[in-house]
Design a protein around this motif. Structure first.
Motif, PDB file in Angstrom:
ATOM      1  N   UNK A  95      49.953  36.347  -9.325  1.00  0.00           N
ATOM      2  CA  UNK A  95      51.036  35.657  -8.614  1.00  0.00           C
ATOM      3  C   UNK A  95      51.194  34.255  -9.171  1.00  0.00           C
ATOM      4  N   UNK A  96      52.432  33.788  -9.208  1.00  0.00           N
ATOM      5  CA  UNK A  96      52.700  32.413  -9.596  1.00  0.00           C
ATOM      6  C   UNK A  96      53.181  31.683  -8.359  1.00  0.00           C
ATOM      7  N   UNK A  97      52.348  30.787  -7.852  1.00  0.00           N
ATOM      8  CA  UNK A  97      52.652  30.084  -6.598  1.00  0.00           C
ATOM      9  C   UNK A  97      53.193  28.679  -6.836  1.00  0.00           C
ATOM     10  N   UNK A  98      53.483  28.346  -8.095  1.00  0.00           N
ATOM     11  CA  UNK A  98      54.075  27.029  -8.335  1.00  0.00           C
ATOM     12  C   UNK A  98      55.491  26.990  -7.767  1.00  0.00           C
ATOM     13  N   UNK A  99      56.004  25.776  -7.535  1.00  0.00           N
ATOM     14  CA  UNK A  99      57.383  25.711  -7.077  1.00  0.00           C
ATOM     15  C   UNK A  99      58.320  26.064  -8.239  1.00  0.00           C
ATOM     16  N   UNK A 100      59.588  26.242  -7.896  1.00  0.00           N
ATOM     17  CA  UNK A 100      60.536  26.751  -8.885  1.00  0.00           C
ATOM     18  C   UNK A 100      60.580  25.879 -10.131  1.00  0.00           C
ATOM     19  N   UNK A 101      60.608  24.557  -9.951  1.00  0.00           N
ATOM     20  CA  UNK A 101      60.761  23.648 -11.084  1.00  0.00           C
ATOM     21  C   UNK A 101      59.558  23.758 -12.029  1.00  0.00           C
ATOM     22  N   UNK A 134      57.475  26.274 -12.259  1.00  0.00           N
ATOM     23  CA  UNK A 134      57.505  27.636 -12.821  1.00  0.00           C
ATOM     24  C   UNK A 134      58.544  27.713 -13.946  1.00  0.00           C
ATOM     25  N   UNK A 174      55.892  42.468  -3.586  1.00  0.00           N
ATOM     26  CA  UNK A 174      54.633  42.779  -2.899  1.00  0.00           C
ATOM     27  C   UNK A 174      54.352  41.771  -1.787  1.00  0.00           C
ATOM     28  N   UNK A 221      56.310  40.291  -7.816  1.00  0.00           N
ATOM     29  CA  UNK A 221      55.548  39.444  -6.893  1.00  0.00           C
ATOM     30  C   UNK A 221      56.309  39.221  -5.595  1.00  0.00           C
ATOM     31  N   UNK A 256      60.902  31.560  -2.897  1.00  0.00           N
ATOM     32  CA  UNK A 256      60.251  30.246  -3.067  1.00  0.00           C
ATOM     33  C   UNK A 256      59.809  29.630  -1.744  1.00  0.00           C
ATOM     34  N   UNK A 297      59.432  32.846  -6.930  1.00  0.00           N
ATOM     35  CA  UNK A 297      60.643  32.080  -7.235  1.00  0.00           C
ATOM     36  C   UNK A 297      61.841  32.952  -7.603  1.00  0.00           C
ATOM     37  N   UNK A 347      58.770  36.062 -15.420  1.00  0.00           N
ATOM     38  CA  UNK A 347      58.735  37.017 -14.313  1.00  0.00           C
ATOM     39  C   UNK A 347      57.410  37.790 -14.335  1.00  0.00           C
ATOM     40  N   UNK A 348      57.124  38.460 -13.220  1.00  0.00           N
ATOM     41  CA  UNK A 348      55.820  39.104 -13.036  1.00  0.00           C
ATOM     42  C   UNK A 348      55.485  40.093 -14.154  1.00  0.00           C
ATOM     43  N   UNK A 370      61.307  39.417  -8.194  1.00  0.00           N
ATOM     44  CA  UNK A 370      60.568  40.305  -9.085  1.00  0.00           C
ATOM     45  C   UNK A 370      59.484  41.050  -8.319  1.00  0.00           C
ATOM     46  N   UNK A 378      54.357  38.366 -17.248  1.00  0.00           N
ATOM     47  CA  UNK A 378      53.020  37.780 -17.073  1.00  0.00           C
ATOM     48  C   UNK A 378      51.968  38.885 -17.183  1.00  0.00           C
TER      49      UNK A 378
END
Lengths: 521, 521
Positions: free
Chosen positions: A460-466, A468, B365, B362, B390, B357, A475-476, B360, A479
């Motif tokens: 999972x990428x939990x960073x904020x949109x900017x 990310x 799920x 992530x 987000x 964000x 996209x997942x 996709x 990754x």
């Protein structure tokens, strides 16, 4: 095919245990340790007592009045001897016989692979998740769809061993079509037993293949014949040919396993509206009748043999006839089968499945639904839990990695720490200390716990949109692709004693010299 | 802003009812009819009786010993009059007072919007799903991330009305930042009441806004003041300022609603490790204390006023402090809050949420986990059930359409037909008829049922890989994008009597002439 690990283990592990752990293969992600999950949730049970009774009665009706085709003369002879009514290949079983035979099976058993630390308990609240099995095709983001090959088969073995949330290595994660069918099982099992140390299985595709695999599992485990047979060391899964049929090689393989104390999962492939009634209760009833028919046979010839009910009941797309997976109908069928498995006192196997062609949102909601169905049904083994696409016709490394993220989250979901209510959990002192003006980041209660408090996803990428977006906006699935390559490229095999490795290679060479197994099945 | 529907309804519906149904707007997909789902599953309950007792005791401890800040002098005065111990803005409530006040609240109530066919029961096994609310930003596949605007706001109203699986239109699905804050509520509610006929809500952002929205709901429903107050017609949701605080405008809005018989959902925003203890039981206990504090106030000033417990308890990413959603911790917190809501005899609100964000795997799920948490917790209202990305900072039409696919599947999952076990469901005659040699496609049992037997998704692609690839190989998010545009472009508003439309416009014009609502909050 030569041993896959040609350089000596000593040279490869020169950095010692610490160096080994730090290398790319094992440090690509921080993952949870290998530990079999226990499901503490009360199952979701759509059926009332009268529903359970109705399905049970339907199962016995099918078995006693309609009968099952056993396309294996040995099996028919056994059942005749048991007093069943035989008419050619059709066998009808009295209700009491079925009940008595099913009662012989254990509610729980343990399978111990070559690494005893990877032993799996099958039954009760225990769960075990396995890799995708048997797709003829491969797909990844860069190559698109390809026919399954040896190279891809090996890639998936590495993923299956690498991820601690994968507990058993079931069938071939992709079919290596470029290896001749006569010797495929030899190469495949040799690689599997070298590259993984988890529970493996044999396809029940003829006596020779089954006995070869058993011998290889025995050799890799360093076991005597008596030790091998003393307890479950591997397993097989057989599918009925729905409706109402068990074919020759599957029954043969199942009987060999049962006689040697190795578990048999019986999984009818009952697609509602195609090979089974269009109603879900009808499809479940047919599936259970087919499963119990084989289980009754196995318990007659090998009382107490470890067995499990498998479910693969789903529905088709009524527009096209294509199979659908992870549907609302699939979830309820799995839950109902779970209720009946508990009624019969048998372990349950279900699956992680989807109909989607690529690892996108549809693949995820369908797979997520099937994994929740596994949890809610009290499933003990979950086949195809990582890597499956296109209704089982495609294996994908991206999907494998994505599914493992979901499986780790399930393991964490089962952790009783999440609902503990001791004084330290309620944290009333911390609430008083922080009061209404502060926050909890800095308080001692948080400092003491934050490192273990929450599950940390690896995908999972939990960073904020900017943030990310600045990092490429990946996209997942992309990754997951990158991660799968890094894991495969950095893979290191688990230890295997040199004498066992050599004995395995010798056995494979000898069997190849003998021509392998017949291919006229 | 003028009425959004400038041409007359008569002209636009010249094709008559049949022509109307056949037009693109309503024929883009075949969807399930509007019908409120009933959740028949036994909730998943991680807490034992001692766990429930421990959390309850913790809640009462916080309320009686630590106290809650009420940043509203009216509220403090009421609570002082009720015998609570007041110290400035800190209010401590005796255990018996809390218990007595909470017991006054109804376990179930019905909200009836301007179209009475869209009335929603809140409580028991009833569920209702609402659109995403309040993101400041918009994202779609073609535009990327943008600041929320009026045009996008209107787009989402159309999606919210179009999908029958969306039962209420909560907050603004995206914030129309280009409309001045003084009049935003007027334009937003006018559009919402014209373009949708479902349950709406008022943001509790000051007395003027709340009273304006109430008046507009009353006008759109063609109701007298007495009729409006006789039963729930709309609702508000208030958030505490965790830890331990309720602010002025939220309390003011809540009290106005309660006095006029309109429901109030109290949803603390308790992120474990940030505004709440790092332990999930601690965060749930704090959340419940904050919720019951406001509910006790409302029951004191308006005995029997409809209220609900909201949960928004999740965890943060301990590396970055960023909020996480749909995590294992989130699921268990939601389940525990559900147990406690049943213990207190109150309806429960949860959410459909994710941290991703883009729409996709992530996102899927995480959202799927939060929707299952809603089901398993026995949630009655599910906020943000379609369109959220987000962590609530982005609203996306693709995500909206994807989520609606999942929501329809949940509705189908609740259909008792899926686990019915009558004779026609068990299908033993069909099993005998088809035997072991045939298939079920053609048998009468299937022919009689196949059109209704299985859920037909509108967004899933169940074709095989080759057919899917030949059709362009379109991934889910792209399919959802195309569908969202077709639905928005072909949208037709639900009927609204011309006199009500005019009265609404008049009210808005008058309030704008008066300067709208203050913006110094």
């Amino acid at each position: 095919m030569d041993s896959l690990i040609s350089d000596t283990p000593k040279r490869r592990r020169a950095g010692g245990r610490r160096g080994h752990q730090d290398r790319a293969g094992h440090a690509v992600i921080e993952q949870m340790p290998f530990r079999q999950p226990f499901n503490p949730d009360r199952p979701t049970e759509p059926l009332g007592p009268e529903g359970v009774a109705a399905i049970h009665d339907g199962v016995l009706h099918i078995l006693s009045e309609i009968g099952i085709e056993f396309l294996n003369p040995d099996a028919v002879a056994h059942l005749k001897r048991a007093g069943c009514r035989v008419d050619g290949t059709n066998v009808r079983m009295d209700r009491d016989f079925v009940t008595e035979m099913v009662a012989r099976a254990p509610a729980e058993f343990t399978i111990t692979p070559r690494n005893p630390d990877r032993a799996l308990r099958i039954g009760g609240g225990w769960m075990a998740f396995g890799n995708v099995s048997s797709p003829p095709n491969y797909w990844d983001l860069k190559t698109g769809k390809q026919t399954g090959s040896w190279a891809r088969y090996v890639d998936f073995l590495k993923l299956s061993q690498y991820f601690n949330c994968i507990h058993f290595v079931g069938g071939y994660p992709v079919e290596p079509v470029d290896v001749h069918a006569a010797i495929r099982h030899l190469d495949c099992l040799q690689a599997k037993l070298e590259l993984t140390d988890k529970v493996v299985h044999a396809y029940s595709l003829g006596r020779e293949r089954v006995e070869d695999v058993m011998e290889m599992v025995r050799i890799a485990g360093g076991l005597s014949h008596a030790e091998f047979e003393a307890q479950p060391r591997m397993y097989t899964n057989i599918n009925s040919v729905s409706p109402l049929k068990h074919d020759f090689p599957m029954l043969e393989g199942a009987m060999i396993h049962a006689r040697r104390g190795q578990p048999v999962i019986v999984t009818p492939f009952t697609l509602a509206g195609a090979m089974a009634p269009v109603t879900m209760a009808g499809a479940v009833t047919l599936s259970l009748a087919e499963a119990l028919a084989a289980i009754a046979l196995l318990q007659f010839i090998a009382p107490g043999a470890p067995v499990a009910i498998g479910t693969f009941t789903s529905n088709v797309d009524m527009k096209s006839g294509a199979p659908a997976f992870g549907t609302p109908e699939y979830i309820r069928a799995t839950q109902m089968t779970g209720q009946m498995a508990r009624f019969y006192g048998l372990p349950l196997r279900s699956s992680g499945v989807c109909a989607a062609n690529v690892p996108d949102a549809q693949a995820t909601w369908e797979t997520s639904a099937s994994l929740w169905a596994a949890i809610q049904s009290g499933s003990n083994m979950v086949y195809h839990a990582a890597g499956w696409l296109e209704g089982g016709l495609i294996a994908s490394p991206e999907k494998f990695v994505m599914d493992c993220e979901m499986l780790q989250q399930i393991q964490r979901y089962f952790d009783p720490a999440l609902w503990a209510t001791g004084p330290g959990d309620l944290a009333l002192d911390a609430v008083a200390e922080v009061g209404s003006g502060g926050h909890y980041f800095g308080c001692q209660h948080t400092q003491d716990r934050y490192q273990q408090a929450f599950y940390a996803p690896f995908l999972s990428d939990w960073r904020n949109y900017e943030a990310w977006d600045a990092a490429g906006g990946v996209w997942t699935a992309e990754r997951a692709h990158a991660l799968s390559r890094r894991i495969i490229d950095g893979f290191e095999a688990p230890p295997l004693a040199e004498d066992r490795r050599e004995a395995l290679a010798e056995f494979v060479a000898q069997r190849k010299a003998e021509g392998g197994a017949p291919t006229d099945f």
